[in-house]
Design an enzyme around this catalytic site. Structure first.
Site, PDB file in Angstrom:
ATOM      1  N   ASP A  14     -27.195  11.279 -38.468  1.00 25.82           N
ATOM      2  CA  ASP A  14     -27.735  10.385 -37.433  1.00 25.82           C
ATOM      3  C   ASP A  14     -26.974  10.674 -36.146  1.00 25.82           C
ATOM      4  O   ASP A  14     -25.957  11.373 -36.147  1.00 25.82           O
ATOM      5  CB  ASP A  14     -27.520   8.920 -37.860  1.00 25.82           C
ATOM      6  CG  ASP A  14     -27.997   7.927 -36.807  1.00 25.82           C
ATOM      7  OD1 ASP A  14     -29.054   8.156 -36.188  1.00 25.82           O
ATOM      8  OD2 ASP A  14     -27.296   6.915 -36.575  1.00 25.82           O
ATOM      9  N   SER A  15     -27.460  10.116 -35.044  1.00 26.76           N
ATOM     10  CA  SER A  15     -26.755  10.241 -33.775  1.00 26.76           C
ATOM     11  C   SER A  15     -25.380   9.567 -33.838  1.00 26.76           C
ATOM     12  O   SER A  15     -24.491   9.906 -33.072  1.00 26.76           O
ATOM     13  CB  SER A  15     -27.573   9.579 -32.679  1.00 26.76           C
ATOM     14  OG  SER A  15     -27.808   8.227 -33.022  1.00 26.76           O
ATOM     15  N   CYS A  77     -32.347   9.357 -38.636  1.00 26.31           N
ATOM     16  CA  CYS A  77     -32.447   8.905 -37.255  1.00 26.31           C
ATOM     17  C   CYS A  77     -33.889   9.152 -36.820  1.00 26.31           C
ATOM     18  O   CYS A  77     -34.404  10.270 -36.997  1.00 26.31           O
ATOM     19  CB  CYS A  77     -31.491   9.732 -36.408  1.00 26.31           C
ATOM     20  SG  CYS A  77     -31.674   9.509 -34.636  1.00 26.31           S
ATOM     21  N   GLU A 158     -24.854  -1.822 -31.729  1.00 26.63           N
ATOM     22  CA  GLU A 158     -23.614  -1.068 -31.885  1.00 26.63           C
ATOM     23  C   GLU A 158     -22.416  -1.833 -31.319  1.00 26.63           C
ATOM     24  O   GLU A 158     -21.300  -1.717 -31.811  1.00 26.63           O
ATOM     25  CB  GLU A 158     -23.749   0.275 -31.201  1.00 26.63           C
ATOM     26  CG  GLU A 158     -22.890   1.293 -31.840  1.00 26.63           C
ATOM     27  CD  GLU A 158     -23.597   2.626 -31.949  1.00 26.63           C
ATOM     28  OE1 GLU A 158     -23.082   3.564 -31.386  1.00 26.63           O
ATOM     29  OE2 GLU A 158     -24.662   2.719 -32.573  1.00 26.63           O
ATOM     30  N   CYS A 190     -36.115   2.526 -35.751  1.00 23.75           N
ATOM     31  CA  CYS A 190     -34.771   2.969 -35.378  1.00 23.75           C
ATOM     32  C   CYS A 190     -33.826   2.493 -36.469  1.00 23.75           C
ATOM     33  O   CYS A 190     -33.941   1.350 -36.933  1.00 23.75           O
ATOM     34  CB  CYS A 190     -34.372   2.370 -34.029  1.00 23.75           C
ATOM     35  SG  CYS A 190     -32.660   2.717 -33.563  1.00 23.75           S
ATOM     36  N   HIS A 192     -30.904   1.574 -36.438  1.00 20.48           N
ATOM     37  CA  HIS A 192     -30.012   0.464 -36.086  1.00 20.48           C
ATOM     38  C   HIS A 192     -30.661  -0.902 -36.373  1.00 20.48           C
ATOM     39  O   HIS A 192     -29.974  -1.905 -36.484  1.00 20.48           O
ATOM     40  CB  HIS A 192     -29.686   0.474 -34.589  1.00 20.48           C
ATOM     41  CG  HIS A 192     -28.666   1.482 -34.185  1.00 20.48           C
ATOM     42  ND1 HIS A 192     -28.893   2.839 -34.254  1.00 20.48           N
ATOM     43  CD2 HIS A 192     -27.411   1.333 -33.688  1.00 20.48           C
ATOM     44  CE1 HIS A 192     -27.816   3.477 -33.808  1.00 20.48           C
ATOM     45  NE2 HIS A 192     -26.908   2.588 -33.466  1.00 20.48           N
TER      46      HIS A 192
HETATM   47  N1  DGL Z   1     -30.342   5.654 -34.839  1.00 15.93           N
HETATM   48  C1  DGL Z   1     -31.188   6.219 -33.809  1.00 15.93           C
HETATM   49  C2  DGL Z   1     -32.656   6.189 -34.232  1.00 15.93           C
HETATM   50  O1  DGL Z   1     -32.984   5.889 -35.340  1.00 15.93           O
HETATM   51  C3  DGL Z   1     -31.108   5.485 -32.496  1.00 15.93           C
HETATM   52  C4  DGL Z   1     -29.841   5.540 -31.750  1.00 15.93           C
HETATM   53  C5  DGL Z   1     -29.789   6.546 -30.665  1.00 15.93           C
HETATM   54  O2  DGL Z   1     -30.477   6.416 -29.632  1.00 15.93           O
HETATM   55  O3  DGL Z   1     -29.036   7.482 -30.854  1.00 15.93           O
HETATM   56  O4  DGL Z   1     -33.517   6.462 -33.434  1.00 15.93           O
END
Ligand code: DGL
Length: 271
Positions: A14-15, A77, A158, A190, A192
Site C-alpha cells: 500500500d502507499s 491500495c 491517518e 480506499c 483507510h
Molecule cells: N490507501 C490508499 C487507497 O486505498 C489511499 C491513501 C493514499 O492516497 O495513499 O487508495
C-alpha cells in the site's frame, strides 16, 4: 533448498499503513499464511500522485516482494490498483499471482446490485481513473455508479481523526454532496476507510449499505489460494512489515490499522 510454492509468503503493499486493514482481514481469515507487508510511506499519499509515478513505485516494490519469494502480490491500495494493476501483472509475469482490491468488490456489486444505483468514495486517483465505472459497466448489469473524490478522508484517518466531531463534520459534508444522493449502497474505495465505516453507517442510519472491501478481498485471496493450489498448510514464519520511510509516528499509527503493535522495518526503495 527451494521452498514449496504453497509455503511462500503473501506480499501485500500500500502507499502507507492503510492497507493494514486488508492485511488484518487476511490474517483473521487465513491465519496459516505468512504475510510480508510493504508500506511506501516515503511516497504517501498515492491518491494525489500521477499514474506514471505510482507505476514506478509499484514496480520497485514488486522487486522487493519477488526477492522475498512471494507467491501472491496483493495491491492493497485502491489508488495503486487503479494506476498500476495491469502493468504490475505484466511485469511480474509468471513469478507470482497479482491481485488487486477492486475486482472482488466489483464482482460482489455485480451479484448484489444489478439494476440499482450505487456510490463510490475514494482518492482523486481512484475516482478520476474511472476504473470502478469501467469494470462495473463491463458487467453489463445495468448498475449506475455515482462517484465522489474524498481526498481529505485518508490523511484525516491517518492523523487519528475518526469517531470525533471533526471526522463527523468532514464525513457529513462529503456524503451530503448532491452526486451521492439516491444511492442504495456505498463502496468504500480506499483501504483507510474501514476505520470510518461505523461513522458512515451512522450518517446513513441504515438507508444505504456500506461496502467495506477488506473482508471481500480477504475472501477472494482465500479462494484464489484454493484455486491455484497454493494455500499454506502451516505457518512458516512471522509477518514482516517494511516501510520505505520510518518514523515513530507511523509505527504508533499501525496499531490503529492492524489493531496490535507492529514493528516496522525500514527498507528504502531507492538507495
Ligand atoms: N490507501 C490508499 C487507497 O486505498 C489511499 C491513501 C493514499 O492516497 O495513499 O487508495
Amino acid at each position: 533448498m527451494q521452498t514449496e510454492p504453497r509455503d511462500r509468503p503473501i506480499g501485500i503493499f500500500d502507499s502507507g499503513i492503510g492497507g493494514l486493514t486488508v492485511a488484518k482481514a487476511i490474517k483473521a481469515l487465513l491465519p496459516q499464511e505468512q504475510l510480508i507487508y510493504f508500506g511506501d510511506t516515503a511516497h504517501l499519499p498515492y491518491g494525489d500522485k500521477s499514474t506514471a509515478a505510482i507505476q514506478a513505485y509499484a514496480v520497485k516494490i514488486c522487486d522487493l516482494l519477488l526477492r522475498q519469494q512471494c507467491k501472491i502480490i496483493l495491491i492493497a491500495c485502491n489508488s495503486a490498483s487503479a494506476a498500476a494493476y495491469e502493468l504490475v501483472r505484466e511485469y511480474v509475469g509468471s513469478k507470482a499471482h497479482v491481485l488487486n482490491v477492486i475486482d472482488p468488490v466489483v464482482q460482489f456489486v455485480g451479484q448484489a446490485y444489478a439494476h440499482r444505483t450505487i456510490g463510490l468514495i475514494g482518492t482523486k486517483q481512484t475516482v478520476n481513473s474511472n476504473v470502478y465505472k469501467k469494470k462495473i459497466d463491463n458487467l453489463d448489469q445495468g448498475i449506475v455508479l455515482h462517484s465522489l473524490a474524498t481526498p481529505l478522508l485518508a490523511p484525516m484517518v491517518e492523523e487519528g481523526f475518526f469517531n470525533n466531531t471533526i471526522s463527523e463534520s468532514v464525513i457529513q459534508t462529503y456524503l451530503s454532496d448532491p452526486s451521492l444522493q439516491d444511492i442504495e449502497a456505498l463502496i468504500l474505495g480506499c483501504t483507510h476507510y474501514p476505520l470510518i465505516k461505523e461513522q458512515i453507517e451512522r450518517f446513513y442510519q441504515g438507508r444505504v449499505a456500506v461496502l467495506d472491501s477488506s473482508e471481500l478481498v480477504a475472501r477472494h485471496v482465500g479462494e484464489e489460494l484454493q484455486r491455484l493450489n497454493l494455500a499454506a498448510t502451516t505457518l512458516q514464519g512471522e509477518a514482516h512489515f517494511y516501510v520505505s520511510d520510518y518514523t515513530a509516528s507511523f509505527e504508533a499509527s499501525t496499531r490503529i490499522f492492524f489493531q496490535r503493535a507492529v514493528r516496522l522495518e525500514h527498507y528504502p526503495l531507492w538507495e
